[in-house]
Design a protein around this motif. Structure first.
Motif, PDB file in Angstrom:
ATOM      1  N   LEU A 123       0.838  -1.207   0.000  1.00 43.60           N
ATOM      2  CA  LEU A 123       0.000   0.000   0.000  1.00 43.60           C
ATOM      3  C   LEU A 123       0.873   1.258   0.000  1.00 43.60           C
ATOM      4  N   ASN A 127       1.319   4.117  -2.926  1.00 42.97           N
ATOM      5  CA  ASN A 127       1.177   5.558  -2.658  1.00 42.97           C
ATOM      6  C   ASN A 127       2.352   6.342  -3.217  1.00 42.97           C
ATOM      7  N   LEU A 142      -0.746  -2.881  -6.090  1.00 41.01           N
ATOM      8  CA  LEU A 142      -2.008  -3.185  -5.410  1.00 41.01           C
ATOM      9  C   LEU A 142      -2.590  -4.511  -5.898  1.00 41.01           C
ATOM     10  N   VAL A 163      -9.254  -0.491  -1.734  1.00 40.89           N
ATOM     11  CA  VAL A 163      -8.014  -0.946  -2.388  1.00 40.89           C
ATOM     12  C   VAL A 163      -8.315  -1.347  -3.831  1.00 40.89           C
TER      13      VAL A 163
END
Length: 189
Positions: A123, A127, A142, A163
């Motif tokens: 995650l 980002n 992801l 997600v």
């Protein structure tokens, strides 16, 4: 370097000595070690490279067989959180990406014990990649998260759906509509 690495291992091992290891302060102690070590690096032209190397050494030292699993998890979470929050001054997106890939590569062989860290690392890496405009690479990170992992690490169905939606969004932004459609199907399933 070996002496420095051994010293790093000894400092991390010291975290699991005494009552502090069982205490809820373990994450704060781990974060303190990571941020203190980073602050010891003098500001020079090679700061980025030094920070990357130091963070990789911290991850490697935390995975030493002498270090308790709870301490390893706390240290690695601290590194991931630092990279995700962009709190390593002087470490750019490429450096943060490199460190996160190193973390994921080192803990890949320990999927059960480090599952929550793997999810958090992917995650965080997504980002960082998205902040650099690397949409497809962010979506691919992801997509690597398995549904079972998300269910175990994210109790809320809303979090898991978010997600999948981010995966789909990143593929769309990256111009890969076929993969976005597959991600949508995965979210629905």
């Amino acid at each position: 370097m070996s002496v420095h690495f051994d010293q790093l291992v000894a400092e991390i091992v010291a975290l699991n000595q005494g009552d502090d290891a069982a205490d809820s302060n373990l994450e704060q102690l781990a974060t303190g070690i990571v941020t203190t070590k980073l602050s010891e690096i003098s500001t020079t032209e090679d700061t980025t490279q030094q920070q990357q190397q130091l963070l990789e050494n911290i991850v490697d030292a935390s995975l030493n067989e002498q270090v308790a699993a709870t301490v390893s998890l706390a240290i690695i979470k601290a590194v991931i959180n630092l990279m995700d929050a962009n709190e390593a001054q002087g470490l750019d997106g490429a450096g943060r990406t490199h460190v996160l890939r190193h973390v994921l590569g080192r803990i890949h062989q320990r999927p059960t014990a480090f599952e929550s860290v793997i999810v958090g690392g992917r995650l965080a890496l997504a980002n960082v990649l998205a902040s650099q405009g690397s949409w497809t690479a962010a979506a691919q990170e992801l997509r690597e998260l398995r549904s079972e992992q998300l269910q175990r690490c994210m109790p809320s169905a809303d979090q898991r759906l978010a997600v999948h939606v981010r995966t789909m969004e990143y593929f769309v932004r990256g111009g890969n509509l076929e993969q976005a459609s597959l991600a949508m199907g995965r979210a629905a399933g």
